[in-house]
Scaffold this motif. Structure first.
Motif, mmCIF file in Angstrom:
data_model
loop_
_atom_site.group_PDB
_atom_site.id
_atom_site.type_symbol
_atom_site.label_atom_id
_atom_site.label_comp_id
_atom_site.label_asym_id
_atom_site.label_seq_id
_atom_site.Cartn_x
_atom_site.Cartn_y
_atom_site.Cartn_z
ATOM 1 N N ILE A 96 5.573 8.638 -1.742
ATOM 2 C CA ILE A 96 6.815 8.420 -0.980
ATOM 3 C C ILE A 96 7.045 6.930 -0.697
ATOM 4 O O ILE A 96 7.551 6.554 0.348
ATOM 5 C CB ILE A 96 6.841 9.258 0.333
ATOM 6 C CG1 ILE A 96 5.584 9.000 1.170
ATOM 7 C CG2 ILE A 96 6.960 10.745 0.017
ATOM 8 C CD1 ILE A 96 5.637 9.629 2.575
ATOM 9 N N GLY A 97 6.658 6.120 -1.638
ATOM 10 C CA GLY A 97 6.971 4.694 -1.514
ATOM 11 C C GLY A 97 5.806 3.859 -1.024
ATOM 12 O O GLY A 97 4.718 4.374 -0.753
ATOM 13 N N ALA A 98 6.056 2.559 -0.938
ATOM 14 C CA ALA A 98 4.996 1.615 -0.579
ATOM 15 C C ALA A 98 5.462 0.705 0.557
ATOM 16 O O ALA A 98 6.652 0.505 0.757
ATOM 17 C CB ALA A 98 4.621 0.777 -1.799
ATOM 18 N N VAL A 99 4.476 0.188 1.276
ATOM 19 C CA VAL A 99 4.739 -0.682 2.434
ATOM 20 C C VAL A 99 4.068 -2.027 2.163
ATOM 21 O O VAL A 99 2.870 -2.059 1.858
ATOM 22 C CB VAL A 99 4.090 -0.068 3.701
ATOM 23 C CG1 VAL A 99 4.444 -0.848 4.940
ATOM 24 C CG2 VAL A 99 4.435 1.404 3.844
ATOM 25 N N PRO A 100 4.786 -3.143 2.273
ATOM 26 C CA PRO A 100 4.133 -4.440 1.995
ATOM 27 C C PRO A 100 3.020 -4.747 3.007
ATOM 28 O O PRO A 100 3.148 -4.434 4.188
ATOM 29 C CB PRO A 100 5.290 -5.452 2.111
ATOM 30 C CG PRO A 100 6.392 -4.752 2.819
ATOM 31 C CD PRO A 100 6.210 -3.276 2.603
ATOM 32 N N ASN A 101 1.931 -5.334 2.516
ATOM 33 C CA ASN A 101 0.771 -5.642 3.372
ATOM 34 C C ASN A 101 0.986 -6.974 4.094
ATOM 35 O O ASN A 101 0.542 -8.027 3.629
ATOM 36 C CB ASN A 101 -0.497 -5.715 2.517
ATOM 37 C CG ASN A 101 -0.902 -4.355 1.992
ATOM 38 O OD1 ASN A 101 -0.832 -3.355 2.719
ATOM 39 N ND2 ASN A 101 -1.308 -4.292 0.741
ATOM 40 N N THR A 102 1.661 -6.907 5.226
ATOM 41 C CA THR A 102 1.992 -8.140 5.953
ATOM 42 C C THR A 102 1.410 -8.176 7.372
ATOM 43 O O THR A 102 1.618 -9.155 8.090
ATOM 44 C CB THR A 102 3.526 -8.291 6.080
ATOM 45 O OG1 THR A 102 4.046 -7.095 6.655
ATOM 46 C CG2 THR A 102 4.199 -8.537 4.755
ATOM 47 N N ARG A 159 0.868 -1.196 0.000
ATOM 48 C CA ARG A 159 0.000 0.000 0.000
ATOM 49 C C ARG A 159 0.892 1.229 0.000
ATOM 50 O O ARG A 159 2.080 1.140 0.352
ATOM 51 C CB ARG A 159 -0.906 -0.005 1.238
ATOM 52 C CG ARG A 159 -0.127 0.044 2.535
ATOM 53 C CD ARG A 159 -1.035 0.023 3.761
ATOM 54 N NE ARG A 159 -0.255 0.050 4.987
ATOM 55 C CZ ARG A 159 0.302 -0.992 5.563
ATOM 56 N NH1 ARG A 159 0.185 -2.191 5.013
ATOM 57 N NH2 ARG A 159 0.990 -0.861 6.688
ATOM 58 N N ALA A 160 0.320 2.368 -0.348
ATOM 59 C CA ALA A 160 1.114 3.596 -0.422
ATOM 60 C C ALA A 160 1.435 4.097 0.990
ATOM 61 O O ALA A 160 0.576 4.070 1.875
ATOM 62 C CB ALA A 160 0.343 4.651 -1.180
ATOM 63 N N ARG A 161 2.675 4.523 1.176
ATOM 64 C CA ARG A 161 3.071 5.115 2.459
ATOM 65 C C ARG A 161 2.441 6.514 2.561
ATOM 66 O O ARG A 161 2.417 7.247 1.588
ATOM 67 C CB ARG A 161 4.599 5.207 2.523
ATOM 68 C CG ARG A 161 5.118 5.702 3.840
ATOM 69 C CD ARG A 161 6.643 5.665 3.908
ATOM 70 N NE ARG A 161 7.136 4.302 4.021
ATOM 71 C CZ ARG A 161 8.018 3.749 3.190
ATOM 72 N NH1 ARG A 161 8.509 4.434 2.197
ATOM 73 N NH2 ARG A 161 8.421 2.502 3.361
ATOM 74 N N ALA A 206 4.040 -14.148 -3.527
ATOM 75 C CA ALA A 206 4.400 -13.610 -4.847
ATOM 76 C C ALA A 206 4.012 -12.150 -4.955
ATOM 77 O O ALA A 206 3.099 -11.675 -4.273
ATOM 78 C CB ALA A 206 3.680 -14.415 -5.940
ATOM 79 N N GLY A 207 4.722 -11.445 -5.825
ATOM 80 C CA GLY A 207 4.388 -10.050 -6.122
ATOM 81 C C GLY A 207 5.014 -9.073 -5.138
ATOM 82 O O GLY A 207 6.013 -9.378 -4.478
ATOM 83 N N ASP A 208 4.400 -7.898 -5.010
ATOM 84 C CA ASP A 208 4.991 -6.814 -4.215
ATOM 85 C C ASP A 208 5.195 -7.184 -2.747
ATOM 86 O O ASP A 208 5.994 -6.541 -2.058
ATOM 87 C CB ASP A 208 4.089 -5.565 -4.270
ATOM 88 C CG ASP A 208 4.169 -4.841 -5.606
ATOM 89 O OD1 ASP A 208 4.692 -5.423 -6.579
ATOM 90 O OD2 ASP A 208 3.692 -3.688 -5.686
ATOM 91 N N VAL A 209 4.458 -8.183 -2.256
ATOM 92 C CA VAL A 209 4.572 -8.539 -0.829
ATOM 93 C C VAL A 209 5.730 -9.505 -0.555
ATOM 94 O O VAL A 209 6.143 -9.676 0.577
ATOM 95 C CB VAL A 209 3.231 -9.156 -0.327
ATOM 96 C CG1 VAL A 209 3.064 -10.596 -0.807
ATOM 97 C CG2 VAL A 209 3.119 -9.092 1.184
ATOM 98 N N ALA A 210 6.275 -10.121 -1.601
ATOM 99 C CA ALA A 210 7.231 -11.231 -1.397
ATOM 100 C C ALA A 210 8.681 -10.759 -1.393
ATOM 101 O O ALA A 210 9.093 -9.988 -2.255
ATOM 102 C CB ALA A 210 7.036 -12.277 -2.499
ATOM 103 N N ARG A 211 9.428 -11.215 -0.416
ATOM 104 C CA ARG A 211 10.888 -11.035 -0.401
ATOM 105 C C ARG A 211 11.473 -12.432 -0.520
ATOM 106 O O ARG A 211 11.219 -13.281 0.326
ATOM 107 C CB ARG A 211 11.312 -10.373 0.917
ATOM 108 C CG ARG A 211 12.810 -10.368 1.168
ATOM 109 C CD ARG A 211 13.153 -9.583 2.406
ATOM 110 N NE ARG A 211 12.804 -8.189 2.216
ATOM 111 C CZ ARG A 211 13.554 -7.304 1.552
ATOM 112 N NH1 ARG A 211 14.706 -7.677 1.042
ATOM 113 N NH2 ARG A 211 13.163 -6.074 1.420
ATOM 114 N N TRP A 212 12.179 -12.697 -1.573
ATOM 115 C CA TRP A 212 12.683 -14.051 -1.778
ATOM 116 C C TRP A 212 14.169 -14.030 -2.084
ATOM 117 O O TRP A 212 14.711 -12.998 -2.497
ATOM 118 C CB TRP A 212 11.877 -14.744 -2.889
ATOM 119 C CG TRP A 212 12.383 -14.500 -4.267
ATOM 120 C CD1 TRP A 212 13.075 -15.361 -5.041
ATOM 121 C CD2 TRP A 212 12.249 -13.307 -5.066
ATOM 122 N NE1 TRP A 212 13.381 -14.800 -6.252
ATOM 123 C CE2 TRP A 212 12.889 -13.528 -6.292
ATOM 124 C CE3 TRP A 212 11.665 -12.055 -4.837
ATOM 125 C CZ2 TRP A 212 12.953 -12.565 -7.297
ATOM 126 C CZ3 TRP A 212 11.734 -11.097 -5.838
ATOM 127 C CH2 TRP A 212 12.368 -11.357 -7.044
#
Ligand SMILES: Cc1cc2nc3c(=O)[nH]c(=O)nc-3n(C[C@H](O)[C@H](O)[C@H](O)COP(=O)(O)OP(=O)(O)OC[C@H]3O[C@@H](n4cnc5c(N)ncnc54)[C@H](O)[C@@H]3O)c2cc1C
Length: 401
Positions: A237-243, A110-112, A272-278
């Motif tokens: 100003i950037g995005a924050v993963p929805n976790t 989501r947007a910061r 997968a996608g914007d939420v994933a750090r792999w």
């Protein structure tokens, strides 16, 4: 084999995951849960043609009724998932608890927001269709003075769209040169000039100190004392993963859902996608991307991972790639650039609006930036896929110059 697969997050990565499962012959139930009021839609036009008013919301749709039927999807909108219990294999979904067999996490980002600005109207972020509709409507009301806070890709796109509509717009950016933290100063200046040549005002090297206005925004006070009049402020100003919904799940969360090199976060759970750090084997480190192409490709890869055994699983290690449309320019970046990298400009033709530059590090080609130069981007991307050295890239650059 799983009898049913649940996907949380009904957007690009989630939809591509569902499509991949069916094309691989998965016959079980696929449940797609999304918290928005709209059926899955595409986001890139939200800062470009949709915002400009050229496109209808139907055209953004990632899923038609026929497609939903063809894929035999059980799709639910307005269904926020608030927690995951791995042991009991259950999700807390708006309205009750539901069991799952295997799970795909695709909740994006989501947007910061700027802190302490909730009560002032006229301040927007841009992530969803509803955000874009609100900004588009405000663009049409009177002749608003617009301030864009943040000169990243989304901020630059919104400013370009506003300016193309004849709206007075200023970008406020804390770095001396917008995008220089990604592209380096020299290439960042090429993008800044594109904006100033098209009538966008740039205020760089300065932070926002205060948003002025009680119920409605009236201005933006900057750290250097400048007061910019504003009827509309768009914060990029950037995005924050929805976790947040995964906080007590036992999954490892570090600025994204941590996964192994195959996109597996835990047994029978992928992200997968914007939420994933792999773990990206090619870069030898964990990364998280916010690119359309990655969400689409990783959605597929992660879904197929659920159908594979450990021995069959493949690492997910693409060369990242994204584009940004600003004015009449298609800006594309393949690879991962760093301002500290070696840097070589290959084409610089301002009159034609064309530019190509490459980035290298430790003797390797690392990235390519192209402006209205899609062929060069794809050529250097394929060199990166073949692990080209910096010297090979420079030799190739000489050939195509
Ligand atoms: C305005 C804009 C312009 C862009 N332009 C470009 C571009 O030009 N080029 C490019 O490469 N990329 C672009 N992108 C980035 C690209 O759109 C994203 O990388 C892509 O949308 C990521 O897809 P995703 O499915 O991972 O996540 P998202 O699209 O963020 O979708 C995640 C979904 O999950 C939902 N969700 C979140 N939490 C929950 C929950 N707990 N329960 C249920 N549902 C939940 C969200 O509401 C959302 O619908 C742009 C993005 C934006 C916002």
């Amino acid at each position: 084999m799983h009898s049913s697969i649940t996907i949380v997050g009904a957007s690009l990565a989630g939809v591509r995951a569902a499509e991949a499962l069916r094309s691989e012959g998965f016959k079980g139930n696929i449940k797609l849960l999304g918290d928005e009021a709209h059926i899955a839609y595409d986001r890139p036009p939200l800062s470009k043609s949709f915002l400009e008013g050229e496109m209808t919301s139907e055209k953004l749709s990632l899923l038609t009724t026929e497609k939903i039927n063809e894929l035999e999807l059980e799709i639910r909108i307005d269904s926020r998932v608030s927690s995951l219990d791995i042991e009991s294999r259950t999700l807390e979904v708006k309205g009750g608890v539901e069991e799952f067999d295997a799970l795909i996490i695709a909740t994006g980002a989501r947007a910061r927001k700027l802190p302490n600005t909730e009560k002032i109207s006229g301040i927007h972020t841009l992530r969803s269709l509803d955000d874009s509709i609100k900004i588009r409507d405000s663009f049409k009301s009177g002749n608003p003075k617009v301030v864009v806070v943040g000169g990243g890709f989304i901020g630059c796109e919104v400013a370009a769209t506003a300016s193309a509509l004849g709206i007075e717009v200023t970008i406020v950016e804390s770095q001396e040169v917008p995008l220089s933290h990604v592209l380096g100063e020299e290439a960042g200046k090429v993008i800044s000039e594109l904006h100033t040549n098209n009538g966008v005002q740039l205020k760089c090297g300065v932070e926002v100190q205060e948003i002025r206005g009680d119920s409605q925004v009236e201005g933006v006070l900057l750290g250097d004392g400048t007061l910019l009049e504003a009827d509309l402020v768009i914060v990029g100003i950037g995005a924050v993963p929805n976790t947040e919904w995964l906080e007590n799940s036992g999954l490892t969360i570090e600025n994204g859902v941590c996964c192994d090199q195959t996109c597996l976060a835990a047994p029978n759970i992928v992200a997968a996608g914007d939420v994933a750090r792999w773990y990206h084997r090619g870069y030898g480190k964990s990364i998280r991307l916010e690119h359309w192409d990655n969400a689409a490709e990783q959605g597929k890869h992660a879904a197929l991972r659920l159908l594979q055994t450990e021995a069959e699983a493949q690492p997910y290690a693409p060369i990242p790639w994204f584009w940004s449309d600003q004015f009449d320019r298609k800006i594309q970046l393949a690879g991962i650039s760093d301002p500290e990298d070696d840097f070589e400009v290959i084409v610089d033709s301002p009159e034609e609006g064309r530019y190509t530059a490459i980035y290298g590090n430790e003797g390797r080609l690392k990235a390519v930036l192209g402006i209205n130069r899609p062929r060069h981007v794809m050529q250097f991307k394929s060199l990166m896929e073949n692990k080209a050295s910096w010297k090979e890239a420079l030799d190739f650059a000489r050939e195509i110059k």
